[in-house]
Every structure is written in structure tokens, then in C-alpha cells.
Design an enzyme around this catalytic site. Structure first.
Site, PDB file in Angstrom:
ATOM      1  NE  ARG A 120      -3.888   0.670   1.919  1.00  0.00           N
ATOM      2  CZ  ARG A 120      -5.123   0.856   2.393  1.00  0.00           C
ATOM      3  NH1 ARG A 120      -5.340   1.668   3.413  1.00  0.00           N
ATOM      4  NH2 ARG A 120      -6.148   0.219   1.873  1.00  0.00           N
ATOM      5  CG  HIS A 147      -8.549   0.283  -2.819  1.00  0.00           C
ATOM      6  ND1 HIS A 147      -7.804  -0.808  -2.420  1.00  0.00           N
ATOM      7  CD2 HIS A 147      -9.186   0.722  -1.702  1.00  0.00           C
ATOM      8  CE1 HIS A 147      -7.981  -1.008  -1.127  1.00  0.00           C
ATOM      9  NE2 HIS A 147      -8.816  -0.093  -0.662  1.00  0.00           N
ATOM     10  CD  GLN A 150     -13.129  -1.470  -0.555  1.00  0.00           C
ATOM     11  OE1 GLN A 150     -12.348  -1.345   0.356  1.00  0.00           O
ATOM     12  NE2 GLN A 150     -14.342  -1.997  -0.374  1.00  0.00           N
ATOM     13  CG  ASP A 237     -13.401   6.679  -1.306  1.00  0.00           C
ATOM     14  OD1 ASP A 237     -13.256   6.469  -0.084  1.00  0.00           O
ATOM     15  OD2 ASP A 237     -12.447   6.770  -2.102  1.00  0.00           O
ATOM     16  CB  CYS A 276     -14.278   1.552   0.048  1.00  0.00           C
ATOM     17  SG  CYS A 276     -13.638   3.245   0.104  1.00  0.00           S
ATOM     18  NE  ARG A 304     -10.602  -4.853   0.625  1.00  0.00           N
ATOM     19  CZ  ARG A 304      -9.778  -3.889   1.050  1.00  0.00           C
ATOM     20  NH1 ARG A 304     -10.277  -2.816   1.662  1.00  0.00           N
ATOM     21  NH2 ARG A 304      -8.485  -3.943   0.816  1.00  0.00           N
TER      22      ARG A 304
HETATM   23  N1  NVA Z   1      -9.871   6.899  -1.772  1.00  0.00           N
HETATM   24  C1  NVA Z   1      -9.549   6.507  -0.414  1.00  0.00           C
HETATM   25  C2  NVA Z   1      -9.805   5.054  -0.223  1.00  0.00           C
HETATM   26  C3  NVA Z   1      -9.604   4.596   1.198  1.00  0.00           C
HETATM   27  C4  NVA Z   1      -9.814   3.123   1.362  1.00  0.00           C
HETATM   28  C5  NVA Z   1      -8.112   6.848  -0.097  1.00  0.00           C
HETATM   29  O1  NVA Z   1      -7.248   6.633  -0.941  1.00  0.00           O
HETATM   30  O2  NVA Z   1      -7.857   7.339   1.001  1.00  0.00           O
HETATM   31  N1   CP Z   2     -11.289   0.321   2.513  1.00  0.00           N
HETATM   32  C1   CP Z   2     -10.016   0.209   2.928  1.00  0.00           C
HETATM   33  O1   CP Z   2      -9.085  -0.043   2.167  1.00  0.00           O
HETATM   34  O2   CP Z   2      -9.875   0.383   4.274  1.00  0.00           O
HETATM   35  P1   CP Z   2      -8.494   0.580   5.035  1.00  0.00           P
HETATM   36  O3   CP Z   2      -7.900   1.878   4.588  1.00  0.00           O
HETATM   37  O4   CP Z   2      -8.878   0.591   6.495  1.00  0.00           O
HETATM   38  O5   CP Z   2      -7.596  -0.568   4.724  1.00  0.00           O
END
Ligand code: NVA
Ligand code: CP
Length: 319
Positions: A120, A147, A150, A237, A276, A304
Site C-alpha cells: 500500500r 484500489h 476493494q 468514498d 469502502c 475484503r
Molecule cells: N480513496 C480513499 C480510499 C480509502 C480506502 C483513499 O485513498 O484514502
Molecule cells: N477500505 C479500505 O481499504 O480500508 P483501510 O484503509 O482501512 O484498509
């Protein structure tokens, strides 16, 4: 659902296409068949939960995270253990990557020691580079571009709740060019469902992306009511993704894009709401709507685990 009958390999249904998948870097790079096969495998693994798997027996998988996470980290750590493997969480601050060691050197070291990596981070290119230099299966656990884990969980939830996406309209209300929306747009391209994205003009996908996407079933609008009208899935989101926390001026643009009961009155009668998570109540979604649809949203979060176990099984077989 795919017409192809899944093969059963090691007690898990996987099509030959999935069998040859080496990495999970994006939805963009998956085929419709790979998506369908992963979803079939995820549903199977969900039904089988509680019967410990051995697909990752003797394997150590590294989780390299340079952004925060609750769901992704926990679901991967639990999933790897349930498949008989050992997860190794490596926060950026704990490893030399955080002090400037290049990705390609980190990749070449880990590639000689662990069996797979889940990353990540910010730049998609970093995950691609890791996959190229490590020689081990690599999973994108969220970048600024995509992502994919997700979206697979979201599609599984739509299958469970609505029986699939055929003749369904999916709406995304919020940031039109975030990692989530980009992955959704590629999913729509591959699977052919109607996707309507409502976003302030300044946050809409640029023309060159839409040209590359080349998906007439994806429409972009600044009007959230137009996107929500007749939709069977309303998806949202955060307005500010990780790394954008200071951009208050961007957040101001989303004042008319909250998923709340008035907007949902335009949706199809049997609509579901997806988020999400994490959610910011009173911003992208109202408290009332989140709690009314909590059953679906937390089923989506649980999925997930099942979707990612399917990814892990597919990649373990590709080694
Ligand atoms: N678009 C959000 C998704 C979080 C799971 C982010 O990147 O923070
Ligand atoms: N939706 C998601 O990826 O959650 P986290 O950021 O908690 O992993």
C-alpha cells in the site's frame, strides 16, 4: 456470472486464466474472466471459512504499508493465516525504505526471502517496480491510481445482494478521479455494466484518461441526481483521499455531493449503498444513510477477507 465452469485446484475453483495470473496490480490489467474467476473463488472460500486451507503453507507474505489501514491490513493478515501462511507487517517507518532505500533494492532483498508481497503506497509505479525486481507475486493494496482489492470485494457484495450487475446501473458520487473511481471505471469497461460518476468538474477524469478507457457505458456528470436516478448501487468514498488531507479547498467543492436520503429518493427501489470505509459522516455520507445501509456496508468490508483470499490462492498457484 461467467459461463466457464471453474476448475477445482486444491479445493478452490479457479479458471485456467486465474491460474496464470502473476500479480494483482490493478483492475485495469485484469480480464473479465479473471475477475469472474476470482469472484467465484472468493464465494467458494467464504462458504468454506472455518476449514483451514493449506494453499500458503510454509509461505511468508510481506505487507509493506506506507499509508494507514484497518481493513486491508487486518483482512490480509487474517487471510494469509487462514490459508496456512505467515504474514509479516512492515511499516515504512520500520524498514530502510522509509530512510530512502530504493524500491528496487527492497524488492530484490525481499524477493530472496519471502514468497509474496502486498503493498500500500502512493505511486502505482512503485508497486509495478517492486513486482518487476522482486520476482515474487505482488498485490496492490491501494495506490493513488487504483484500489483493486476493494473493487473485487464490492463486486462480490453486489453479486450477493443483487445477484449480479446485469441490467443494473451503478452510480459513484464523489471524487471522480480517485483510486476508487478509477478502479470502478476499469471494472465497468471489463464487465460492461452502466456506471454513472457524479463529481465536481474539477475532480472529473481528464479527457486523455477517458479516451484510453474507451467505455461508452461509463458516463461522467456534475449532477449527482442524474447519476443517482434509477441506480441500483450508490457508491461513495471519502472526498479527500490519503495524502490529500490538507486540501480544504478541494473538499469545499463537494458540498452538493453527499449521499443522503433526498438523493437516494431518486434511486431504484431496491438500491443498495456501498462505502469502502472509512466513512466521514456528515461529509460524503449522512449518518442516517450509513446506519440504514450498515448491513450492506459492513458485509462489503467483510468481503475484503474473502476476495483477498481468492487473490492469494490464485497467486500462490502462479509461483
Ligand atoms: N480513496 C480513499 C480510499 C480509502 C480506502 C483513499 O485513498 O484514502
Ligand atoms: N477500505 C479500505 O481499504 O480500508 P483501510 O484503509 O482501512 O484498509
Amino acid at each position: 456470472m461467467s459461463a466457464a465452469l471453474p476448475l477445482r485446484l486444491n479445493n478452490s475453483p479457479l479458471s485456467p486464466t486465474t491460474h496464470f495470473m502473476n500479480h494483482l496490480l490493478s483492475i485495469e490489467q485484469l480480464s473479465a474472466r479473471e475477475i469472474q474467476s476470482l469472484l467465484e473463488s472468493a464465494a467458494y472460500l467464504k462458504r468454506q471459512r472455518g476449514r483451514d486451507g493449506t494453499q500458503l503453507a510454509g509461505q511468508t507474505w510481506a505487507l509493506i504499508f506506507t499509508k494507514s489501514s484497518t481493513r486491508t491490513r487486518v483482512s490480509f493478515e487474517v487471510g494469509i493465516r487462514e490459508l496456512g501462511g505467515f504474514p509479516m507487517f512492515l511499516s515504512k517507518n520500520d524498514i530502510q525504505l522509509g530512510r530512502g532505500e530504493p524500491i528496487k533494492d527492497t524488492a530484490r532483498v525481499l524477493g530472496r526471502m519471502v514468497h509474496g508481497a502486498i503493498i500500500r503506497t502512493f505511486a502505482q509505479q512503485d508497486v509495478v517496480e517492486f513486482s518487476e525486481f522482486s520476482g515474487i507475486p505482488t498485490i496492490n493494496a491501494l495506490t493513488d491510481d487504483e484500489h483493486p482489492c476493494q473493487i473485487l470485494a464490492d463486486l462480490l457484495t453486489i453479486q450477493e445482494k443483487l445477484g449480479g450487475w446485469e441490467n443494473r446501473k451503478i452510480a459513484f458520487i464523489g471524487d471522480g478521479f480517485s483510486n476508487m473511481t478509477r478502479s470502478w471505471m476499469w471494472a465497468a469497461k471489463h464487465l460492461g455494466f452502466e456506471l454513472a460518476v457524479a463529481s465536481p468538474v474539477s475532480c472529473q477524469p481528464p479527457a486523455d484518461f477517458l479516451t484510453e478507457l474507451d467505455a461508452p457505458n461509463v458516463t461522467i456528470t456534475a449532477d449527482p441526481v442524474a447519476a443517482a436516478t434509477g441506480a441500483h448501487v450508490i457508491n461513495t468514498d471519502v472526498w479527500l483521499s490519503m495524502g490529500q488531507e490538507g486540501q480544504q479547498e478541494k473538499e469545499l467543492e463537494f458540498a452538493d455531493y453527499q449521499v443522503e436520503s433526498g438523493l437516494l429518493s431518486n434511486a431504484a427501489p431496491d438500491h443498495i449503498v456501498l462505502h469502502c470505509l472509512p466513512a466521514y459522516r456528515g461529509k460524503e455520507i449522512s449518518e442516517e444513510v450509513l446506519e440504514l445501509h450498515a448491513n450492506t456496508i459492513f458485509q462489503q468490508a467483510e468481503n475484503r477477507l474473502h476476495a483477498q483470499k481468492a487473490i492469494l490462492v490464485a497467486l500462490a498457484k502462479s509461483r
